[in-house]
Design a protein around this motif. Structure first.
Motif, PDB file in Angstrom:
ATOM      1  N   LYS A   1       1.572  -6.503  -6.571  1.00  0.00           N
ATOM      2  CA  LYS A   1       1.720  -7.108  -5.464  1.00  0.00           C
ATOM      3  C   LYS A   1       3.177  -8.210  -5.837  1.00  0.00           C
ATOM      4  O   LYS A   1       3.558  -6.628  -6.038  1.00  0.00           O
ATOM      5  CB  LYS A   1       1.186  -9.043  -6.254  1.00  0.00           C
ATOM      6  CG  LYS A   1       1.996  -9.129  -7.473  1.00  0.00           C
ATOM      7  CD  LYS A   1       0.685 -10.346  -8.254  1.00  0.00           C
ATOM      8  CE  LYS A   1       1.368  -9.899 -10.147  1.00  0.00           C
ATOM      9  NZ  LYS A   1       0.533 -11.747 -10.278  1.00  0.00           N
ATOM     10  N   ASP A   2       3.355  -8.469  -4.767  1.00  0.00           N
ATOM     11  CA  ASP A   2       4.637  -9.604  -4.857  1.00  0.00           C
ATOM     12  C   ASP A   2       6.042  -8.422  -3.778  1.00  0.00           C
ATOM     13  O   ASP A   2       6.749  -7.918  -4.059  1.00  0.00           O
ATOM     14  CB  ASP A   2       5.498  -9.698  -6.242  1.00  0.00           C
ATOM     15  CG  ASP A   2       4.796 -10.948  -6.505  1.00  0.00           C
ATOM     16  OD1 ASP A   2       3.777 -11.458  -5.798  1.00  0.00           O
ATOM     17  OD2 ASP A   2       4.648 -10.665  -8.130  1.00  0.00           O
ATOM     18  N   ALA A   3       5.403  -8.130  -2.416  1.00  0.00           N
ATOM     19  CA  ALA A   3       6.641  -8.019  -1.755  1.00  0.00           C
ATOM     20  C   ALA A   3       7.237  -8.260  -1.163  1.00  0.00           C
ATOM     21  O   ALA A   3       7.685  -9.377  -0.342  1.00  0.00           O
ATOM     22  CB  ALA A   3       5.727  -7.271  -0.374  1.00  0.00           C
ATOM     23  N   TRP A   4       8.946  -8.711  -2.408  1.00  0.00           N
ATOM     24  CA  TRP A   4       9.575  -9.764  -2.252  1.00  0.00           C
ATOM     25  C   TRP A   4      10.720  -8.954  -1.333  1.00  0.00           C
ATOM     26  O   TRP A   4      10.502  -7.896  -0.750  1.00  0.00           O
ATOM     27  CB  TRP A   4      10.201  -9.840  -3.867  1.00  0.00           C
ATOM     28  CG  TRP A   4       8.845 -11.113  -3.832  1.00  0.00           C
ATOM     29  CD1 TRP A   4       7.767 -11.587  -3.104  1.00  0.00           C
ATOM     30  CD2 TRP A   4       8.691 -11.715  -5.272  1.00  0.00           C
ATOM     31  NE1 TRP A   4       6.891 -12.452  -4.115  1.00  0.00           N
ATOM     32  CE2 TRP A   4       7.622 -12.527  -5.330  1.00  0.00           C
ATOM     33  CE3 TRP A   4       9.789 -11.593  -6.164  1.00  0.00           C
ATOM     34  CZ2 TRP A   4       7.592 -13.884  -6.596  1.00  0.00           C
ATOM     35  CZ3 TRP A   4       9.244 -12.793  -7.673  1.00  0.00           C
ATOM     36  CH2 TRP A   4       8.743 -13.644  -7.391  1.00  0.00           C
TER      37      TRP A   4
ATOM     38  N   ARG B   1      13.037   7.650  10.354  1.00  0.00           N
ATOM     39  CA  ARG B   1      13.130   6.248  11.778  1.00  0.00           C
ATOM     40  C   ARG B   1      13.489   4.971  11.006  1.00  0.00           C
ATOM     41  O   ARG B   1      12.735   4.419  10.351  1.00  0.00           O
ATOM     42  CB  ARG B   1      12.129   6.307  12.165  1.00  0.00           C
ATOM     43  CG  ARG B   1      11.452   7.203  13.635  1.00  0.00           C
ATOM     44  CD  ARG B   1      10.243   7.531  13.663  1.00  0.00           C
ATOM     45  NE  ARG B   1       9.763   5.653  14.827  1.00  0.00           N
ATOM     46  CZ  ARG B   1       9.915   5.734  15.823  1.00  0.00           C
ATOM     47  NH1 ARG B   1      10.347   6.905  16.976  1.00  0.00           N
ATOM     48  NH2 ARG B   1       9.690   4.768  16.691  1.00  0.00           N
ATOM     49  N   PRO B   2      14.476   4.421  11.965  1.00  0.00           N
ATOM     50  CA  PRO B   2      14.500   2.597  11.921  1.00  0.00           C
ATOM     51  C   PRO B   2      13.161   1.805  11.145  1.00  0.00           C
ATOM     52  O   PRO B   2      13.021   1.046  10.507  1.00  0.00           O
ATOM     53  CB  PRO B   2      15.475   1.793  11.823  1.00  0.00           C
ATOM     54  CG  PRO B   2      14.746   3.067  13.408  1.00  0.00           C
ATOM     55  CD  PRO B   2      15.123   4.522  12.827  1.00  0.00           C
ATOM     56  N   ASP B   3      12.149   1.951  12.608  1.00  0.00           N
ATOM     57  CA  ASP B   3      11.206   1.440  12.828  1.00  0.00           C
ATOM     58  C   ASP B   3       9.569   1.687  11.348  1.00  0.00           C
ATOM     59  O   ASP B   3       9.055   1.548  11.616  1.00  0.00           O
ATOM     60  CB  ASP B   3      10.503   0.752  13.581  1.00  0.00           C
ATOM     61  CG  ASP B   3      10.019   2.420  14.535  1.00  0.00           C
ATOM     62  OD1 ASP B   3      11.252   3.657  14.339  1.00  0.00           O
ATOM     63  OD2 ASP B   3      10.032   2.550  15.896  1.00  0.00           O
ATOM     64  N   GLY B   4      10.296   3.180  10.966  1.00  0.00           N
ATOM     65  CA  GLY B   4       9.466   2.946   9.523  1.00  0.00           C
ATOM     66  C   GLY B   4       8.506   4.364  10.320  1.00  0.00           C
ATOM     67  O   GLY B   4       7.945   4.668  12.069  1.00  0.00           O
ATOM     68  N   PRO B   5       6.818   5.090  10.168  1.00  0.00           N
ATOM     69  CA  PRO B   5       6.815   4.465   8.414  1.00  0.00           C
ATOM     70  C   PRO B   5       7.815   4.889   7.364  1.00  0.00           C
ATOM     71  O   PRO B   5       8.144   5.587   7.963  1.00  0.00           O
ATOM     72  CB  PRO B   5       5.216   4.991   8.977  1.00  0.00           C
ATOM     73  CG  PRO B   5       5.205   6.073   9.571  1.00  0.00           C
ATOM     74  CD  PRO B   5       6.199   5.171  10.690  1.00  0.00           C
ATOM     75  N   PHE B   6       7.418   4.253   6.419  1.00  0.00           N
ATOM     76  CA  PHE B   6       8.029   4.467   5.092  1.00  0.00           C
ATOM     77  C   PHE B   6       7.049   4.708   4.021  1.00  0.00           C
ATOM     78  O   PHE B   6       5.872   5.062   4.760  1.00  0.00           O
ATOM     79  CB  PHE B   6       9.093   2.550   4.512  1.00  0.00           C
ATOM     80  CG  PHE B   6      10.500   2.937   5.437  1.00  0.00           C
ATOM     81  CD1 PHE B   6      11.445   3.001   5.448  1.00  0.00           C
ATOM     82  CD2 PHE B   6      10.094   1.692   6.348  1.00  0.00           C
ATOM     83  CE1 PHE B   6      12.719   2.816   5.866  1.00  0.00           C
ATOM     84  CE2 PHE B   6      11.296   2.157   7.358  1.00  0.00           C
ATOM     85  CZ  PHE B   6      12.107   2.035   7.380  1.00  0.00           C
ATOM     86  N   VAL B   7       7.719   5.664   3.363  1.00  0.00           N
ATOM     87  CA  VAL B   7       6.330   6.495   2.765  1.00  0.00           C
ATOM     88  C   VAL B   7       7.615   6.327   1.282  1.00  0.00           C
ATOM     89  O   VAL B   7       8.796   6.108   0.785  1.00  0.00           O
ATOM     90  CB  VAL B   7       6.566   7.755   2.657  1.00  0.00           C
ATOM     91  CG1 VAL B   7       5.790   8.212   3.788  1.00  0.00           C
ATOM     92  CG2 VAL B   7       7.765   9.081   2.305  1.00  0.00           C
TER      93      VAL B   7
ATOM     94  N   LYS C   1       0.538  -1.401   0.170  1.00  0.00           N
ATOM     95  CA  LYS C   1       0.494  -0.071   0.150  1.00  0.00           C
ATOM     96  C   LYS C   1       0.775   1.165  -0.145  1.00  0.00           C
ATOM     97  O   LYS C   1       0.555   2.197  -0.335  1.00  0.00           O
ATOM     98  CB  LYS C   1      -0.910   0.294   1.268  1.00  0.00           C
ATOM     99  CG  LYS C   1      -1.878  -1.377   1.626  1.00  0.00           C
ATOM    100  CD  LYS C   1      -2.961  -0.919   2.142  1.00  0.00           C
ATOM    101  CE  LYS C   1      -3.497  -1.714   2.831  1.00  0.00           C
ATOM    102  NZ  LYS C   1      -3.511  -2.754   3.426  1.00  0.00           N
ATOM    103  N   THR C   2       2.306   0.817   0.840  1.00  0.00           N
ATOM    104  CA  THR C   2       3.046   2.573   0.616  1.00  0.00           C
ATOM    105  C   THR C   2       3.312   2.918  -1.079  1.00  0.00           C
ATOM    106  O   THR C   2       3.358   3.619  -0.995  1.00  0.00           O
ATOM    107  CB  THR C   2       4.541   1.687   1.442  1.00  0.00           C
ATOM    108  OG1 THR C   2       4.331   1.261   2.267  1.00  0.00           O
ATOM    109  CG2 THR C   2       5.473   3.482   0.969  1.00  0.00           C
ATOM    110  N   PHE C   3       3.133   2.045  -1.872  1.00  0.00           N
ATOM    111  CA  PHE C   3       3.131   2.315  -3.502  1.00  0.00           C
ATOM    112  C   PHE C   3       2.441   2.550  -4.283  1.00  0.00           C
ATOM    113  O   PHE C   3       1.509   0.876  -4.570  1.00  0.00           O
ATOM    114  CB  PHE C   3       4.619   0.937  -3.964  1.00  0.00           C
ATOM    115  CG  PHE C   3       5.930   1.521  -3.052  1.00  0.00           C
ATOM    116  CD1 PHE C   3       6.962   1.923  -3.336  1.00  0.00           C
ATOM    117  CD2 PHE C   3       5.863  -0.110  -1.941  1.00  0.00           C
ATOM    118  CE1 PHE C   3       7.841   1.606  -2.881  1.00  0.00           C
ATOM    119  CE2 PHE C   3       6.671  -0.246  -1.486  1.00  0.00           C
ATOM    120  CZ  PHE C   3       8.280   1.191  -1.706  1.00  0.00           C
TER     121      PHE C   3
END
Ligand code: FUB
Length: 450
Positions: A90-93, A126-132, A83-85
């Motif tokens: 699909k496929d969060a590898w 932060r290392p624990d996110g959240p990432f955008v 969902k971030t992207f």
């Protein structure tokens, strides 16, 4: 069969085994493709997440764990997901995260809508996110095989991103870490560089398969990778420069025969003076090729910098430091558990759920150097129950029983305390949950008072 049933079966059939087991290091969910990162004295471990009962690499998010002792892993949930992207389908590898100039950059392969597998980059303070999403589009789409990025910043500040299956490719990242200069370079997969395959020799040029892990140590550049065919083993090559030429060195971990998955995936760090090799297997109950679990082993480089053969173990690694029980410890800091799961919400963050009669959490190497008079836990409960505090095994010495009262709801957090018997020294602590039918309570954090 859900994860809980699977874990309970595991507990019943492997009671002796679980008391000593430390691998896989996460038991609450299936994890894959480990990417460890050391930052400010803490190991941050990013993993993929295989769905329960998966029959393909059906992966929707990346998970994050941290440790300062290599045996107790705090669950930080999923700081990054498909969902971030907005452009991901699909496929969060297999991805990897790295720190530069006050930010954390997380490179991940995902299937982009209308494009196919591509590499995205997400960023966080932060290392624990959240990432955008840093770009709103893929960082790399080179045509085919754009999976499994590994990232490294050299001493001169130049950052490199390697990736690929069946090809091995790289680019030189710019200092902003979200763009690159020059062309995508395809590395020649020669016999000298990457050995020969043991099967399908006509289909691919070398033993290199996917999942590269790139780093430098004592002036030597290392590239570790799953090799094969399939099932994969882990092999490595080295080079005197960041872009090759590569020299094939050896197998590091053979194909895992018992409890393996048909893939494997390397991640290496040095931490507190020791070296660690992360990989994945299929050893949790219900585990296999698409339901994998991350493990870790300690190893020592040979004097010439070569990497020894590493055997997968159930016992895993020894603690490198002890846990301080006099500060609040998040309940989702776990060395081993049976029966529980973790959840996240905006107001509480991560906490432990799905606690039933007989479930337990083990926390390893707890240092009671100041003794302890009482125990406190932050709990939310409807039905109540009790936490038995035991030392060194699930049925070890009982030092206290903390009755848990109804707090008015499973989101209504209250501190509950109890006295504990005299305790000194370093122990593994088991929180054994007792009560009636169904889920007893949620557990947020705990501490001992002296
Ligand atoms: O986890 C999905 C894929 O399986 C990864 O991208 C590969 O490295 C293999 O582990």
């Amino acid at each position: 069969m859900n994860m809980k049933t699977i874990q309970l079966l595991f507990a019943v059939s492997f009671l002796g085994f679980t008391a000593k087991a430390q691998n896989p290091i996460v038991q609450t969910i299936y994890t894959a493709d480990p990417a460890p990162m050391v930052h400010n004295d803490t190991v941050w471990l990013y993993t993929g997440h295989d769905e329960d009962k998966s029959t393909w690499f059906t992966m929707k998010e990346w998970r994050c764990y941290s440790s300062t002792d290599m045996v107790n892993w705090r669950d930080h949930g999923a700081p990054l997901s498909l969902k971030t992207f907005s452009w991901a389908e699909k496929d969060a590898w297999a991805g990897q995260c790295i720190y530069r100039n006050g930010k954390f950059y997380f490179y991940v392969p995902v299937h982009a809508k209308g494009l196919g597998m591509s590499i995205g980059v997400a960023v966080s303070d932060r290392p624990d996110g959240p990432f955008v999403d840093a770009l709103g589009k893929p960082l790399v789409h080179s045509g085919s095989g754009d999976i499994d990025p590994t990232v490294f910043i050299d001493d001169d500040g130049q950052a490199y991103l390697y990736w690929g299956n069946p090809y091995l490719k790289y680019v030189k990242l710019n200092e902003d870490m979200i763009s690159y200069s020059g062309e995508v370079v395809t590395v020649p997969l020669t016999k000298e560089g990457f050995n020969v395959r043991y099967k399908d020799v006509d289909k691919r040029p070398s033993a290199y398969e996917e999942g590269p892990w790139f780093y430098k140590r004592n002036g030597l550049y290392y590239l570790l990778y799953p090799a094969g065919g399939v099932p994969e083993h882990i092999a490595y090559s080295t080079s005197k420069g960041p872009t090759g030429p590569w020299k094939y060195r050896d197998t590091i971990m053979r194909v895992i025969q018992k409890g393996g998955a048909f893939t494997n995936h390397p991640g290496v760090i040095d931490y507190k003076g020791r070296s660690y090799f992360f990989y994945h297997n299929g050893a949790l109950p219900g585990g296999g090729g698409f339901t994998r679990s991350v493990c870790v082993e300690e190893f020592q480089y040979n004097a010439d910098g070569s990497i020894p053969r590493i055997e997968p173990t159930v016992a895993g690694v020894a603690p490198v430091s002890n846990l301080n029980p006099y500060k609040w410890v998040e309940a989702e800091t776990i060395a081993w558990e049976v029966g529980v799961e973790t959840a996240w919400d905006n107001s509480t963050g991560m906490y432990v759920i799905d606690i039933d009669n007989g479930d337990y959490i083990k926390v390893r190497s707890v240092d009671f150097k100041k003794g302890a008079k009482s125990f406190a836990a932050e709990i939310a409960s409807l039905s109540g129950g009790a936490i038995e505090i035991r030392l060194n095994s699930p049925d070890g010495i009982l030092i206290g029983t903390c009755d848990i009262n109804n707090t008015g709801g499973l989101q209504s957090w209250k501190k509950q305390s109890c006295k504990v018997k005299k305790v000194k020294g370093i122990h593994d602590v088991y929180f054994v949950f007792k009560g009636g039918e169904g889920h007893l309570f949620n557990f947020n954090r705990w501490k001992f008072n002296n």
